[in-house]
Design an enzyme around this catalytic site. Structure first.
Site, PDB file in Angstrom:
ATOM      1  CG  LEU A 200       8.243  -2.451   4.445  1.00 18.24           C
ATOM      2  CD1 LEU A 200       9.436  -3.251   5.047  1.00 18.24           C
ATOM      3  CD2 LEU A 200       8.352  -1.744   3.062  1.00 18.24           C
ATOM      4  N   PRO A 201       4.665  -4.329   1.765  1.00 15.17           N
ATOM      5  CG  PRO A 201       4.856  -3.634  -0.286  1.00 15.17           C
ATOM      6  CD  PRO A 201       5.552  -3.492   0.745  1.00 15.17           C
TER       7      PRO A 201
ATOM      8  CB  THR B 106      -0.740  -8.332   6.336  1.00 11.15           C
ATOM      9  OG1 THR B 106      -1.570  -7.095   6.768  1.00 11.15           O
ATOM     10  CG2 THR B 106      -1.498  -9.297   6.624  1.00 11.15           C
TER      11      THR B 106
ATOM     12  CE  LYS C 236      -0.006  -9.210   1.918  1.00 12.55           C
ATOM     13  NZ  LYS C 236       0.455  -8.156   2.744  1.00 12.55           N
TER      14      LYS C 236
ATOM     15  CE  LYS D  82      -4.758  -7.047   8.004  1.00 10.23           C
ATOM     16  NZ  LYS D  82      -5.525  -6.105   7.945  1.00 10.23           N
TER      17      LYS D  82
HETATM   18  P1  NAD Z   1       1.522   0.014  -0.516  1.00 10.25           P
HETATM   19  O1  NAD Z   1       1.880  -0.916  -1.875  1.00 10.25           O
HETATM   20  O2  NAD Z   1       0.466   1.140  -0.749  1.00 10.25           O
HETATM   21  O3  NAD Z   1       2.799   0.489   0.089  1.00 10.25           O
HETATM   22  C1  NAD Z   1       3.898  -0.147   0.403  1.00 10.25           C
HETATM   23  C2  NAD Z   1       4.956   0.685   0.263  1.00 10.25           C
HETATM   24  O4  NAD Z   1       6.340   0.217   0.710  1.00 10.25           O
HETATM   25  C3  NAD Z   1       5.185   1.324  -1.060  1.00 10.25           C
HETATM   26  O5  NAD Z   1       5.230   2.942  -1.103  1.00 10.25           O
HETATM   27  C4  NAD Z   1       6.645   0.918  -1.680  1.00 10.25           C
HETATM   28  O6  NAD Z   1       7.347   1.657  -2.464  1.00 10.25           O
HETATM   29  C5  NAD Z   1       7.315   0.695  -0.217  1.00 10.25           C
HETATM   30  N1  NAD Z   1       8.185  -0.456  -0.410  1.00 10.25           N
HETATM   31  C6  NAD Z   1       8.430  -1.597  -0.952  1.00 10.25           C
HETATM   32  N2  NAD Z   1       9.482  -2.246  -0.543  1.00 10.25           N
HETATM   33  C7  NAD Z   1      10.466  -1.368   0.045  1.00 10.25           C
HETATM   34  C8  NAD Z   1      11.562  -1.347   0.715  1.00 10.25           C
HETATM   35  N3  NAD Z   1      12.298  -2.398   0.778  1.00 10.25           N
HETATM   36  N4  NAD Z   1      12.116  -0.375   1.351  1.00 10.25           N
HETATM   37  C9  NAD Z   1      11.130   0.905   1.436  1.00 10.25           C
HETATM   38  N5  NAD Z   1      10.107   1.004   1.066  1.00 10.25           N
HETATM   39  C10 NAD Z   1       9.279  -0.190   0.600  1.00 10.25           C
HETATM   40  O7  NAD Z   1       0.822  -0.869   0.384  1.00 10.25           O
HETATM   41  P2  NAD Z   1      -0.423  -0.493   1.708  1.00 10.25           P
HETATM   42  O8  NAD Z   1      -1.858  -0.693   1.223  1.00 10.25           O
HETATM   43  O9  NAD Z   1       0.082   0.784   2.415  1.00 10.25           O
HETATM   44  O10 NAD Z   1      -0.219  -1.987   2.631  1.00 10.25           O
HETATM   45  C11 NAD Z   1       1.220  -2.110   3.403  1.00 10.25           C
HETATM   46  C12 NAD Z   1       0.741  -3.034   4.133  1.00 10.25           C
HETATM   47  O11 NAD Z   1      -0.253  -2.983   5.013  1.00 10.25           O
HETATM   48  C13 NAD Z   1       0.740  -4.348   3.657  1.00 10.25           C
HETATM   49  O12 NAD Z   1       1.229  -5.692   4.208  1.00 10.25           O
HETATM   50  C14 NAD Z   1      -0.923  -4.695   3.477  1.00 10.25           C
HETATM   51  O13 NAD Z   1      -1.230  -5.929   3.274  1.00 10.25           O
HETATM   52  C15 NAD Z   1      -1.363  -4.047   4.917  1.00 10.25           C
HETATM   53  N6  NAD Z   1      -2.440  -3.332   4.718  1.00 10.25           N
HETATM   54  C16 NAD Z   1      -3.050  -2.521   3.945  1.00 10.25           C
HETATM   55  C17 NAD Z   1      -4.436  -2.271   4.004  1.00 10.25           C
HETATM   56  C18 NAD Z   1      -4.940  -1.290   3.236  1.00 10.25           C
HETATM   57  O14 NAD Z   1      -6.336  -0.824   3.267  1.00 10.25           O
HETATM   58  N7  NAD Z   1      -4.294  -0.662   2.182  1.00 10.25           N
HETATM   59  C19 NAD Z   1      -5.197  -2.193   5.426  1.00 10.25           C
HETATM   60  C20 NAD Z   1      -4.700  -3.250   6.350  1.00 10.25           C
HETATM   61  C21 NAD Z   1      -3.131  -3.664   6.176  1.00 10.25           C
END
Ligand code: NAD
Length: 295
Positions: free
Chosen positions: A65-66, A99, A248, A174
């Protein structure tokens, strides 16, 4: 094979859940959006109507999740919704791969311990490409027992799996990593912009620096200059990893530095530049678009 509930099918969670299906696990997923649920169903997963519905019968719960607020809402509940922890039987394994801040990790971990649930913070590195390829790096915080249980499942989504220490240690690792990532992405962007202003071809300059002491991950695998390689920069800065999420993460790192008295002048400068980019309305662009504010 395990029965897994997966919550959060975004840029990272979608491919991670797909790899669990590919490995033979049963996956029932929930996301706020319809489209990623449809995509997972097409691969053989099940779509749940709510987080509570997703965790019914699950032996393992994984969230991607975000931010901390979303994780707390899902596991601990809100004023109007129950948290999923109240529905999980003794002995369930919870892996939060988002994260997030260590305060939320500790709150969720305490609530898990109270119910006899094993929990790890298990944030990841490698980006969307590694999520798709199943080669993520996991940095875990929690007990030896929870880590041993989690390892075979994490191995279906990643290649390098580290036990950093107790609850929250995965998140600290991280924060350190992403602060360094932000700094070398900005440095790489500065070098490329300056070279191009002086008339160099960004591809040639990238090749030179890749064989020289400026070589780094951003330059090698995620070049921020459009047209150099198949990276978000060459695709209109479509994420990938959004400016909002990097901002963030830098906020988490600078808060940690304040709390621990650590000196991070470059980390603070990186946070300030990413906040400027966010304030310009570019929060949903890929983080490598930081190059644009140097143009
Ligand atoms: P994203 O915004 O693409 O995905 C988050 C998903 O969570 C979305 O599909 C959203 O609809 C869903 N969501 C939000 N609130 C929700 C809830 N209450 N219940 C169910 N679903 C919910 O983000 P991402 O890029 O996939 O990143 C996710 C996590 O991974 C973050 O914490 C980010 O910092 C971390 N991260 C991302 C990357 C990257 O390259 N994108 C790399 C490493 C870590």
């Amino acid at each position: 094979m395990a029965s897994i509930a997966f919550i959060g099918l975004g840029n990272m969670g979608g491919p991670m859940a797909a790899n669990l299906l590919q490995a033979g696990h049963t996956v029932r997923a929930y996301d706020l959006l319809e489209e990623p649920l449809k995509q997972l169903q097409a691969l053989g997963g099940a779509a749940a109507r709510s987080p509570l519905n997703a965790v019914e019968g699950a032996e393992v719960v994984i969230s991607m999740l975000p931010a901390g607020k979303h994780v707390a809402d899902v596991y601990l509940g809100t004023e109007t919704t129950d948290g999923v922890l109240d529905k999980l039987p003794y002995g369930t394994l919870v892996l939060d791969c988002s994260t997030i801040d260590t305060e939320t990790v500790n709150k969720v971990a305490q609530a898990c311990a109270f119910r006899g649930i094993d929990m790890l913070d298990a944030p990841v590195s490698g980006g969307v490409a590694a999520a798709r390829a199943g080669t993520l790096t996991f940095m875990c915080g929690g007990s030896d027992k929870a880590f041993a249980r989690a390892q075979p499942i994490l191995a279906d989504m990643g290649k390098n799996i580290f036990h950093a220490g107790a609850h929250g240690a995965g998140q600290v690792a991280k924060q350190c990593n992403n602060m360094l990532l932000a700094i070398h992405m900005i440095g790489t962007s500065e070098a490329l912009q300056m070279g191009v202003k002086c008339g160099l071809d960004p591809k040639v300059l990238s090749e030179i620096m890749l064989k020289s002491s400026g070589r780094n991950w951003s330059l090698e695998l995620y070049n921020p200059y459009p047209g150099v390689m198949d990276s978000p920069a060459s695709n209109g800065y479509t994420p990938g990893f959004m400016v909002d999420l990097m901002t963030k993460d830098l906020g988490l790192a600078t808060a940690n530095a304040r709390a621990t008295g650590s000196k991070i002048p470059l980390g603070e400068q990186a946070e300030s530049l990413f906040r400027q980019k966010q304030a310009a309305g570019d929060g949903r662009k890929d983080f490598s678009s930081i190059l644009e504010i140097l143009a």
